[in-house]
Design an enzyme around this catalytic site. Sequence first.
Site, PDB file in Angstrom:
ATOM      1  N   HIS A 156     -56.324-104.472 -17.408  1.00  0.00           N
ATOM      2  CA  HIS A 156     -56.369-103.020 -17.633  1.00  0.00           C
ATOM      3  C   HIS A 156     -56.589-102.234 -16.342  1.00  0.00           C
ATOM      4  O   HIS A 156     -56.425-101.022 -16.324  1.00  0.00           O
ATOM      5  CB  HIS A 156     -57.469-102.682 -18.642  1.00  0.00           C
ATOM      6  CG  HIS A 156     -57.145-103.144 -20.039  1.00  0.00           C
ATOM      7  ND1 HIS A 156     -56.747-102.283 -21.025  1.00  0.00           N
ATOM      8  CD2 HIS A 156     -57.127-104.375 -20.595  1.00  0.00           C
ATOM      9  CE1 HIS A 156     -56.505-102.964 -22.142  1.00  0.00           C
ATOM     10  NE2 HIS A 156     -56.740-104.245 -21.906  1.00  0.00           N
ATOM     11  N   ASP A 361     -56.819 -96.302 -10.293  1.00  0.00           N
ATOM     12  CA  ASP A 361     -56.997 -96.379 -11.746  1.00  0.00           C
ATOM     13  C   ASP A 361     -55.861 -97.203 -12.336  1.00  0.00           C
ATOM     14  O   ASP A 361     -54.700 -96.987 -11.976  1.00  0.00           O
ATOM     15  CB  ASP A 361     -56.962 -94.957 -12.343  1.00  0.00           C
ATOM     16  CG  ASP A 361     -57.896 -94.793 -13.522  1.00  0.00           C
ATOM     17  OD1 ASP A 361     -58.132 -95.781 -14.232  1.00  0.00           O
ATOM     18  OD2 ASP A 361     -58.386 -93.664 -13.733  1.00  0.00           O
TER      19      ASP A 361
HETATM   20  C1  GDG Z   1     -59.907 -98.754 -18.245  1.00  0.00           C
HETATM   21  C2  GDG Z   1     -59.101 -98.568 -16.944  1.00  0.00           C
HETATM   22  C3  GDG Z   1     -57.135 -97.873 -18.303  1.00  0.00           C
HETATM   23  C4  GDG Z   1     -64.451 -90.609 -21.667  1.00  0.00           C
HETATM   24  N1  GDG Z   1     -65.528 -89.817 -21.790  1.00  0.00           N
HETATM   25  C5  GDG Z   1     -65.721 -89.611 -23.092  1.00  0.00           C
HETATM   26  C6  GDG Z   1     -64.748 -90.308 -23.801  1.00  0.00           C
HETATM   27  N2  GDG Z   1     -63.981 -90.920 -22.910  1.00  0.00           N
HETATM   28  C7  GDG Z   1     -62.791 -91.729 -23.259  1.00  0.00           C
HETATM   29  C8  GDG Z   1     -61.525 -91.017 -22.865  1.00  0.00           C
HETATM   30  C9  GDG Z   1     -60.546 -92.176 -22.761  1.00  0.00           C
HETATM   31  C10 GDG Z   1     -61.460 -93.325 -22.315  1.00  0.00           C
HETATM   32  O1  GDG Z   1     -62.805 -92.943 -22.574  1.00  0.00           O
HETATM   33  C11 GDG Z   1     -61.350 -93.581 -20.815  1.00  0.00           C
HETATM   34  O2  GDG Z   1     -60.158 -94.245 -20.575  1.00  0.00           O
HETATM   35  P1  GDG Z   1     -59.492 -94.269 -19.141  1.00  0.00           P
HETATM   36  O3  GDG Z   1     -58.175 -94.911 -19.274  1.00  0.00           O
HETATM   37  O4  GDG Z   1     -59.421 -92.881 -18.621  1.00  0.00           O
HETATM   38  O5  GDG Z   1     -60.482 -95.059 -18.178  1.00  0.00           O
HETATM   39  P2  GDG Z   1     -61.428 -96.399 -18.218  1.00  0.00           P
HETATM   40  O6  GDG Z   1     -62.587 -96.230 -19.105  1.00  0.00           O
HETATM   41  O7  GDG Z   1     -61.780 -96.641 -16.779  1.00  0.00           O
HETATM   42  O8  GDG Z   1     -60.483 -97.568 -18.783  1.00  0.00           O
HETATM   43  C12 GDG Z   1     -58.048 -97.495 -17.132  1.00  0.00           C
HETATM   44  C13 GDG Z   1     -57.949 -98.208 -19.542  1.00  0.00           C
HETATM   45  O9  GDG Z   1     -58.941 -99.201 -19.257  1.00  0.00           O
HETATM   46  C14 GDG Z   1     -57.065 -98.744 -20.671  1.00  0.00           C
HETATM   47  O10 GDG Z   1     -56.277 -99.820 -20.230  1.00  0.00           O
HETATM   48  O11 GDG Z   1     -56.308 -96.767 -18.597  1.00  0.00           O
HETATM   49  O12 GDG Z   1     -57.270 -97.375 -15.958  1.00  0.00           O
HETATM   50  O13 GDG Z   1     -59.985 -98.228 -15.863  1.00  0.00           O
HETATM   51  O14 GDG Z   1     -60.016 -92.509 -24.007  1.00  0.00           O
HETATM   52  O15 GDG Z   1     -61.189 -90.063 -23.825  1.00  0.00           O
HETATM   53  N3  GDG Z   1     -64.649 -90.309 -25.141  1.00  0.00           N
HETATM   54  C15 GDG Z   1     -65.569 -89.574 -25.817  1.00  0.00           C
HETATM   55  N4  GDG Z   1     -66.569 -88.875 -25.195  1.00  0.00           N
HETATM   56  C16 GDG Z   1     -66.676 -88.854 -23.833  1.00  0.00           C
HETATM   57  O16 GDG Z   1     -67.574 -88.222 -23.290  1.00  0.00           O
HETATM   58  N5  GDG Z   1     -65.518 -89.519 -27.161  1.00  0.00           N
END
Ligand code: GDG
Length: 458
Positions: A156, A361
């Site tokens: 990921h 990322d």
């Molecule tokens: C890893 C990889 C890859 C965030 N704050 C809140 C909240 N979130 C949710 C977001 C989003 C998720 O968390 C974060 O996903 P990301 O993809 O932006 O980043 P990582 O957590 O680092 O995820 C990344 C992912 O895995 C999937 O393969 O895309 O590159 O690093 O869904 O909305 N959700 C809520 N409250 C928050 O305060 N409810």
Amino acid sequence: MSEAGRLIVVSNRLPLGPNPSGGLVVALKDAFHEAGGIWVGTSGRIEARPKQRFDSHPGLAFERFSFDLTQKEHENYYLGYSNSVLWPLFHGRADLMETRPEFLEDYRGVNARLAQMLASELHRDDVIWVQDYHLLPLAQALRDAGVSNRIGFFLHIPFPALYDIMALPNSEEFIGWLGGYDLVGLQTRRDVARLLEVFRSRPDAELLPDGSAKLGEQRIEARSFPVAIDTAAFAREAASAAASRPGVALEPGEQLIMGVDRLDYSKGLPNRFKAFARLLETHAEVNGLVTLLQIAPPTREAVAAYQDIRTELEQLSGQINGAYADLTWTPIRYIHRAVPRARLAGLYRQAAVGLVTPLADGMNLVAKEYVAAQDPDNPGVLILSDFAGAAEQMEDALLVNPFDLDQVAEAMARALKMPKGERCARYDALMDGLLREDINWWSRSYLKALRGVSRGLS
Ligand code: GDG
């Protein structure tokens, strides 16, 4: 149920509770319905004598197989090797790496224990899909236990450059771990190119004409499968959240720029705050009329680098607010807390600009969620870092180099006054892609590729 073998998914954390949610659960729902199977992962419990247990739930299409960690395993396997070695290294921050022999020992140990537990539960035609960097050695450990099923891996986070891998104390062993898999799925074509570069550098590896590689006796296919969201469902959620809940109170004419990130040094938050300060400095006309809402829930607080980034951000937001705020306006609203998902969806829709500026990322789902949440008749503008995997698919965003503060500041100024026609055209193009390549597309394409690999040498 189909003729296909069962699906066995392994991830660090098992989705718990009677009605688990989250991206992967949605992604795998159909696949589990079709083939049945087991989801394996840690229970979230720290126990002196770790146990393992099966449980099933009438509403779930898969059985759960969970295992506990000891305190020492949690510290060394999870906080240690996974999050103080692999995470910084794979995000280009070898300087933040903390290597200790016991980290690696327990990382190997947990994976070996898991392989032993799992090997005896497998049927001959099960396919195994391993998720993410906590579990890299699992395939090799399963092969050592005599498992010859198809095993796939999905990373990921970004795949590191050959040069970065050299910084690992066990770089040879790391490459060997990959050699246990039939299919290595990565987020982007850029990641695949880096993996192939690693194979190319090795005398014991051969690149085959079909694009796969042979490492020792194993043929490994490497392909990109950009992870995605449940686009249509998220768009619906945002529309109903915006209709039923008040957003942030804004003055007439005031616009919202919004960021949402776990508080992680890879997400480029200090650069983002500095670029916002640059906007205020160079575009006096927006002062008093724009607010940066940054939601940054805490994560991995036991790791020192995460305490440092928190302190840095608190100081920066304090300085910027101190320099620019007046009696009626606070330029940065920094929320170090998680916000409920429905609330988040409504806020995305209210924001005129989605600001996604990681320094590294794997994909970045916030970029996709922000676009999906927009009002099609009056959409906001996504500013997206070239260093997010999502940039490879989302070329109609305003793409920026997050290290170039002036460029990011100018992109914000441009986004804030972008005419509606251009906003709609960009949104339509981005949304087409997100609807076509959504979370079900992602899991279907991966599993089709995994079920299609031919075991052994070609
Ligand atoms: C890893 C990889 C890859 C965030 N704050 C809140 C909240 N979130 C949710 C977001 C989003 C998720 O968390 C974060 O996903 P990301 O993809 O932006 O980043 P990582 O957590 O680092 O995820 C990344 C992912 O895995 C999937 O393969 O895309 O590159 O690093 O869904 O909305 N959700 C809520 N409250 C928050 O305060 N409810």
